[in-house]
Every structure is written in C-alpha cells, then in structure tokens.
Write an enzyme that holds these catalytic residues in place. Structure first.
Site, PDB file in Angstrom:
ATOM      1  N   CYS A  60       0.850  -1.201   0.000  1.00 16.93           N
ATOM      2  CA  CYS A  60       0.000   0.000   0.000  1.00 16.93           C
ATOM      3  C   CYS A  60       0.882   1.246   0.000  1.00 16.93           C
ATOM      4  O   CYS A  60       2.109   1.167   0.040  1.00 16.93           O
ATOM      5  CB  CYS A  60      -0.932   0.014   1.206  1.00 16.93           C
ATOM      6  SG  CYS A  60      -0.070   0.214   2.786  1.00 16.93           S
ATOM      7  N   CYS A  65       3.659   1.721   2.541  1.00 17.74           N
ATOM      8  CA  CYS A  65       4.935   1.041   2.294  1.00 17.74           C
ATOM      9  C   CYS A  65       5.867   1.933   1.476  1.00 17.74           C
ATOM     10  O   CYS A  65       7.040   2.124   1.826  1.00 17.74           O
ATOM     11  CB  CYS A  65       4.704  -0.272   1.546  1.00 17.74           C
ATOM     12  SG  CYS A  65       3.713  -1.481   2.432  1.00 17.74           S
ATOM     13  N   ASP A  79       9.189  27.366 -32.183  1.00 19.15           N
ATOM     14  CA  ASP A  79      10.253  27.682 -33.130  1.00 19.15           C
ATOM     15  C   ASP A  79       9.689  27.538 -34.548  1.00 19.15           C
ATOM     16  O   ASP A  79       8.687  26.846 -34.759  1.00 19.15           O
ATOM     17  CB  ASP A  79      11.426  26.726 -32.908  1.00 19.15           C
ATOM     18  CG  ASP A  79      12.523  26.918 -33.937  1.00 19.15           C
ATOM     19  OD1 ASP A  79      12.940  28.065 -34.142  1.00 19.15           O
ATOM     20  OD2 ASP A  79      12.926  25.911 -34.544  1.00 19.15           O
ATOM     21  N   ASP A 129      13.406  22.261 -32.193  1.00 19.55           N
ATOM     22  CA  ASP A 129      14.090  21.072 -32.718  1.00 19.55           C
ATOM     23  C   ASP A 129      15.582  21.281 -32.924  1.00 19.55           C
ATOM     24  O   ASP A 129      16.304  20.331 -33.216  1.00 19.55           O
ATOM     25  CB  ASP A 129      13.461  20.660 -34.058  1.00 19.55           C
ATOM     26  CG  ASP A 129      13.863  21.608 -35.178  1.00 19.55           C
ATOM     27  OD1 ASP A 129      13.861  22.838 -34.948  1.00 19.55           O
ATOM     28  OD2 ASP A 129      14.182  21.121 -36.273  1.00 19.55           O
ATOM     29  N   ASP A 167      17.718  25.984 -29.976  1.00 22.55           N
ATOM     30  CA  ASP A 167      16.515  25.973 -29.137  1.00 22.55           C
ATOM     31  C   ASP A 167      16.775  25.340 -27.774  1.00 22.55           C
ATOM     32  O   ASP A 167      15.962  25.488 -26.857  1.00 22.55           O
ATOM     33  CB  ASP A 167      15.384  25.190 -29.826  1.00 22.55           C
ATOM     34  CG  ASP A 167      14.949  25.828 -31.136  1.00 22.55           C
ATOM     35  OD1 ASP A 167      14.847  27.059 -31.176  1.00 22.55           O
ATOM     36  OD2 ASP A 167      14.730  25.088 -32.107  1.00 22.55           O
TER      37      ASP A 167
END
Length: 732
Positions: free
Chosen positions: A14, A17, A427, A625, A629
């Site tokens: 549970c 734990c 971008d 990409d 960036d």
C-alpha cells in the site's frame, strides 16, 4: 556527479509502504532524490556517483522488510498476475461455501436452502484455515516485516482484522465441540476468508492492469532482432549476433526485415514503416544519408546501413528507458498523497481501538463480540489501497497510452506540469516548417554567382544547420566543386565565419552583418522583396564587404495550421519565436494562423523571453528542434522537442515527440489534462469513500465481510477508472 539507479522492490502492499521507503532512504547521505512507484514495484533513486551507496540502499530497504534488487531482468507482471489469479481461484473455491452458509445469518435470506454440511462449524473451520494461513501467509510475512521496521501498512490491518475474526470463531467452534452443540450463527469464518479473498481480487486486478500497461514496453523490447547481416571486406556477407555489431559497421537490410539498430543509409532506396516508433502511419521514403531508426520495418527495397549507435545508445532503447523512468517517477500530487498515506494506517489503528473501547465500555457494555466486529470493520474499511493507487496507476496507463501515439514523457511529473501550461512558444524552422529549405535566389554582381556559391558552400560545408546543407546541396546540384574551408566557426543563432582560399567569409543574418559592421544597403531593395515573398535571406560578405544575398524557402508543414487551431481551442496563447528576419517570420506566421511573432531572436533572447513570461506568472512550454533551441527548452516549464530535431534539443526537452507532426503538442496537452482529471476523480473517490465508510463501520452498519468487499471494490474502481485512459482519444 549524479546518477540514477532503478531498483525493483517486492513486498510493498500500500501507499504506506512506498512512503516509508521514501522517508528512510531519502534521509541517507548521498541520496538526492527518491521516487517509489507502488503499482510498478520500482524505485528511481538519484544518488552521488558512489558504487558502494547502491548496495547500502538495497541493504537499508531489506532492513525495512522488503526485497530489493537492481532492475535488470525483464518485467514479471504477467507471471505475478498469473500467480495471484491462481491463489484467487483457490481462495474463492474455499470461500464460496462459507458465503453460502452465511445467508442463514439474515432474516430475509434465511429460507435459502443450504447443505447441512456447510452449516457445521468444524467444516467451516476446515475451509477457512488454509485461506487464513496458506493463501494469507504473505499478509502475515509482510505485516511482520512492517512491524519489525516500526511501521504499519495495509497488511497489518488485514492480519489484525482477519486474525481476530478467525481466532474468535475458532474459540467458539472448540467450545461448541466440547459442549456437544452446533450453532452456525456463533462463528464468523466467512468474514476472515472473505476479506482475504477480496483483497486478493483487488491485487489481481491491479496486476492485470499493470500487465496491460506494460505491453507497450514489451512490444518495444521485441522490435530489435537478435541477428544482423554485416558486410565485410570485399562485400563478404555474414549473419552475426546483434550484440556483436559495433558503431561504423555496414549492415545489409533486406525487404521485410526489421532495421536492427540506428544508422544512416549508405546505398539504396526504400520505404520504411516507422509507425510503432514514431506514431506516423505513412511509410517514410529513405535514400542515401537518411536516418534509420532501429525497430522500424524495411518494406520494399534493399538498403545498406552504416551503424551510428548500438545497445543502450539507440533511439529504441532510450525510448524504453525514458518510458520506464516516466512511469517510475512521481508527480507532485502523488507526493502529497503519500504524505497523507504515511500517517493514515496508524490513525486507523487508533480509530479501531477507540471503536472497541467505546462500544465495549459505553455504548454496548458486555457485548465484546459486537464491539470486536465493529472494530474489525473499521480496520478493514480504512485500508488506504485506493488512495495509494489513485495517482501512479493513472500515470502508468496515461504515459503508456501516450507512447503509443508517439509522445514520450521523460518523467511522470511532466504530465502534471504540462496540464498547467498557459503559453506555447514555437520555433519556426523544423517545427512549423519542414526544416529542409532550398535555395531559390542568389543575387550578386553579374558573373560572380558560381564563384561566390563555391566560396559560400565551402564555408558552410560540415555545418549541421538546414540552411547550410541547402547551400551545399545547391552547389552540388549546379556541378560546382565544394572545397573544405581552412577554418570554420558557427556563431549560434547568427551565422558562420570561415576562411576559404585566403578569403574571409561571413554568412548569416542581418543582425550578424550589423554586429560585424558590414553595410547591406546595396541589396536592401532586393532583400525587402524576397522577404515579402516569405523567403529567408542570408547575407554573405567576402573580406569585410557585402558580396551578395542568398534566399531560401522552407515550406510550412501541411499539418501546422490545423495543429495551431487545436492549440488555440485548448485556450493556450501561441507565440512564434525565430531567429529569422521579421518579414519572413510574419509571412510564415500568417499562413500558420499565428498572430504574435518574435523574430531575429538569438538563443539567449529566447531564454530571456521565457523568463519574462514566467515572471508574469505564465506557465511556458517551448517547442523546438534545433541546437539553438536547447537553452530555451531547458529554461521553459516544459520543453517539447520535435522528433526530427537535433539530439541536444531532445536531451534538453522534458517531452519528446517521436514524429514531426506539430499536432503531437496538442495531443500531449490533451493527454496530460485527461490524465490529471482522471487522477482527481480517483482521489475524490478514495477520500469520499473513507469519509463516508468509516463512520458507518464505527456505528455498526457494516459487517466486516461487507467492509472488506467495499474496500476491495474501491481499489478496483480506481484501477478501472485509470484503465479508461487506455481507450482515450487525445484529439481535442
């Protein structure tokens, strides 16, 4: 130097734990961060680089009563689910006669026929004993381990409640056998057996849900073939084990074969199905120099591939690792729940003891049996299973479902953070556009075109920027020889400085020319017209004087306008940020449907914009990409890298799109919102369930076996609600 360690942990039952492990291990010297995932049975620990510390952590977890090991072997969810299913069937087989006999306890059902044997206390004792001490043995082991480590978990509650019911019934059975009587109303063996059976039912359903969610990882793991055809000297071909393939080897890939590892095409033309890796259903055409992803399917041509990555460095294995880390990490909402669960079990034990005392000494003096069973009901009904499962199960299912759509979250916490995004910065090159521009115009003095193009191509040769590749490609197309530059230096976000044939060459943006104090007035009129047409203009200077301009055109992706419309429907502010000239940027933005544009932005300018918006209280997502960036991707609240981008951008981002469709950004936002809504539904149900059920159990309106059933069904409901995400559509 920090490193991540993944550990498989067994014995957790549970949220108490997992919270206990996090609290104890988190205090160890050298441990910077720990996240324990209950459904996966896994911990992600960030530690100082110390090999001895790993073993110390494992030892400390074992001292708490759990077993731990480094995550190496294949996931065992299917085996675990099968084992729990077998135990559940045996337990149910033994419990059903007890439930049948139980109907005699109630007036409305007392007329139902029951075999006489089922009503015998000694027969019920025979059925209940193996359920209690054989099927239920793991509960006793785990409860003992928890108490040894001075903590309390769900197993403690189950053991206390079922043992009380069993021992009381056993005492009454022995008493009746000694006295020569037989009263089936005096024993409650069905209570202990039913509680264990329904708890097993909940655990089996949890394991089954986890098994379904882990299928995506298993399918990814199965994509890599075991062997590959290597081409050696004199074109000698040999089939070898994939584990023996090295970077730089040349492999042969026949039609219908799986691409064994990452690489680039040396020779051949073919269509390649990358759908399972990228989410794009349309096969991609591949030719010389194109990238191939391990795990994709070669459809109709013969390809030779030069290996660029093997083993854990391949895109496929990185995806698997990141997906496992995402499902093993925790959102902040999960940490808040864990803090509550850590004190929940001790509070429940106190409530049960209080119930026993109040009913025994005040509300119903002398009726110890009634008080005991009310206390048992409180113990059972308050098990925090549903609370502990509410968040991690939804994260597990949601990230698995996102992976199927080509969206990879590096950590589960980013699911929560993406939901809160207000502004999306986009971008231009490679994100909104295809990122593969072509040279459309070269304007210079009469008769100087070929000479200048040779110089410019030499300056740009070896540079990874799409514009540089386009210039080199144009020179090759015209049949011009492209020499190597004596020296070359990329100025991020501005351009290139190179030495070619004793000439000092500068190629770049208007800002680059201004910083270099080079006048561009000579080509001002031509530049204005080209930018109005939506073309990007690069300025080229030779030996300190402007020599010409190069115009390039990068077409908008066909999916971009629709993706922008979807993002607007999600009530996010859309902003384009680009290093391109203002006129070109505005032309592209207009076609995409974007009104706010920041042009001529250097990498640092993009970072400054992100921080400015954050200071205004905005939650910012950056989508890009390129190498330029990467700083903004890292600075944003959420960085999203497009699949076709540079590796440094993917490393800096928090979310990777495995395809180039910008619609994946909208899909990711919708997915995060649906997942977080699912988590809140789960938490609301779990809390309301306890708030309503505990008083009913305290007042005696809920028999222990009913409490056990309701507790198990609450966990089942949470898991079932999370599993709805398996069928969710991310289309807004």
């Amino acid at each position: 130097m920090l490193q991540k360690v993944s550990l498989d942990i067994e014995g957790m039952t549970c949220a108490a734990c997992s919270a206990r492990i996090e609290k104890v291990v988190g205090k160890m010297a050298g441990v910077r961060e720990i996240a324990v995932n209950l459904p996966l049975g896994r911990a992600m620990v960030v530690i100082d680089s110390d090999s001895a510390l790993k073993e110390q952590i494992i030892t400390r977890i074992e001292q708490l009563g759990y077993s731990a090991r480094k995550s190496k072997e294949k996931d065992k969810t299917q085996k675990i689910a099968f084992g729990l299913g077998t135990k559940l069937l045996i337990s149910a087989f033994l419990t059903i006669p007890l439930l049948w006999a139980m109907v005699r306890h109630y007036t409305l059902t007392s007329s139902i026929w029951i075999p006489d044997l089922f009503l015998q206390p000694w027969f019920q004792w025979v059925l209940a004993t193996p359920v209690q001490f054989v099927i239920g043995a793991p509960f006793y082991f785990n409860a003992w381990k928890a108490l040894k480590s001075k903590s309390a978990n769900m197993d403690v509650l189950v053991v206390l409640s079922t043992t009380c019911a069993y021992l009381y019934s056993h005492y009454m059975t022995m008493h009746m056998m000694h006295a020569g009587g037989s009263d089936p109303h005096a024993v409650y063996f069905e209570t202990s057996a039913m509680i264990i059976t329904v708890v097993l039912l909940g655990k089996w359903l949890e394991a089954a849900a986890k098994n379904r969610s882990m299928k995506t990882i298993h399918q990814l793991q199965s994509l890599s073939p075991q062997t590959a055809i290597i081409i050696g000297r004199e074109n000698h071909q040999e089939t070898i084990l994939l584990s023996n393939v090295k970077v730089g080897d040349t492999l042969l890939i026949l039609p219908g074969e799986i691409v064994p590892t990452d690489g680039r095409v040396l020779n051949g033309i073919s269509s390649v199905d990358e759908s399972f890796v990228t989410g794009e259903s349309v096969p991609m055409g591949k030719r010389q120099h194109d990238r191939l992803i391990g795990g994709s399917l070669n459809i109709d041509g013969i390809l030779t591939l030069q290996v660029t990555a093997v083993g854990s460095h391949t895109a496929l294995n990185k995806m698997i690792l990141l997906m496992e880390e995402a499902q093993g990490s925790k959102a902040e909402i999960a940490r808040s729940v864990d803090r509550i669960a850590a004190v929940f079990v001790p509070v429940v034990l106190g409530l049960a003891l209080l119930t026993l005392c109040i009913w025994s000494f005040w509300l119903s003096p002398g009726d110890f049996k009634g008080a005991l069973f009310k206390a048992i009901a409180v113990l059972v009904i308050a098990c925090p299973c549903a609370l502990g499962l509410a968040t991690p199960t939804s994260i597990l299912v949601g990230t698995s479902r996102a992976m199927e759509s080509g969206i990879l979250f590096k950590e589960g916490k980013y699911v929560e953070q993406l939901e809160q995004i207000d502004v999306v910065l986009l971008d231009k090159t490679g994100t909104l556009t295809h990122g593969t521009p072509r040279v459309t115009d070269l304007i210079t003095d009469s008769g100087q075109e070929h000479r200048l193009l040779r110089l410019f191509a030499a300056a740009e040769k070896g540079t990874e920027h799409p514009f540089a590749k386009a210039i080199v490609k144009e020179a090759v197309r015209r049949g011009l020889p492209v020499k190597d530059a004596v020296s070359s230096q990329v100025v991020a976000g501005m351009g290139v400085i190179a030495q070619v044939d004793k000439h000092h060459i500068l190629i770049g943006s208007r800002t680059f020319m201004n910083h270099s104090e080079i006048s561009i007035v000579k080509f001002a009129q031509a530049t204005e017209q080209l930018e109005i047409e939506g073309k990007t203009v690069l300025f080229a200077a030779v030996d300190g004087a402007i020599a010409g301009i190069i115009a390039l055109m990068d077409t908008l992706k066909s999916s971009t306008p629709q993706a922008i419309r979807r993002l607007k429907k999600l009530h996010t502010e859309i902003v384009m940020v680009t290093g391109d000239q203002r006129r070109t940027a505005q032309s592209i933005a207009a076609r995409a449907g974007i009104t706010t544009v920041y042009a001529e932005m250097l990498p640092q300018d993009k970072v400054d914009l992100v921080r400015t918006l954050q200071r205004k209280g905005k939650r910012v997502a950056m989508v890009g990409d390129g190498v330029n960036d990467a700083p903004a991707l890292a600075a944003a609240d959420i960085g999203i890298a497009v699949g076709t981008g540079a590796e440094i951008a993917k490393e800096a981002a928090d979310v990777n799109l495995l395809h180039s469709d910008l619609g994946g950004v909208a899909d990711a936002i919708v997915m995060s919102r649906k997942t977080m809504r699912n988590i809140r539904q789960n938490l609301l149900f779990a809390f309301m369930y306890n708030i309503l059920a505990i008083p009913l159990a305290f007042m005696g309106y809920m028999a222990p076996w009913v409490a056990g059933t309701a507790m198990a069904l609450s966990s089942v409901s949470v898991v079932a609600n999370a599993c709805r995400l398996q069928r969710a559509s991310w289309r807004s």
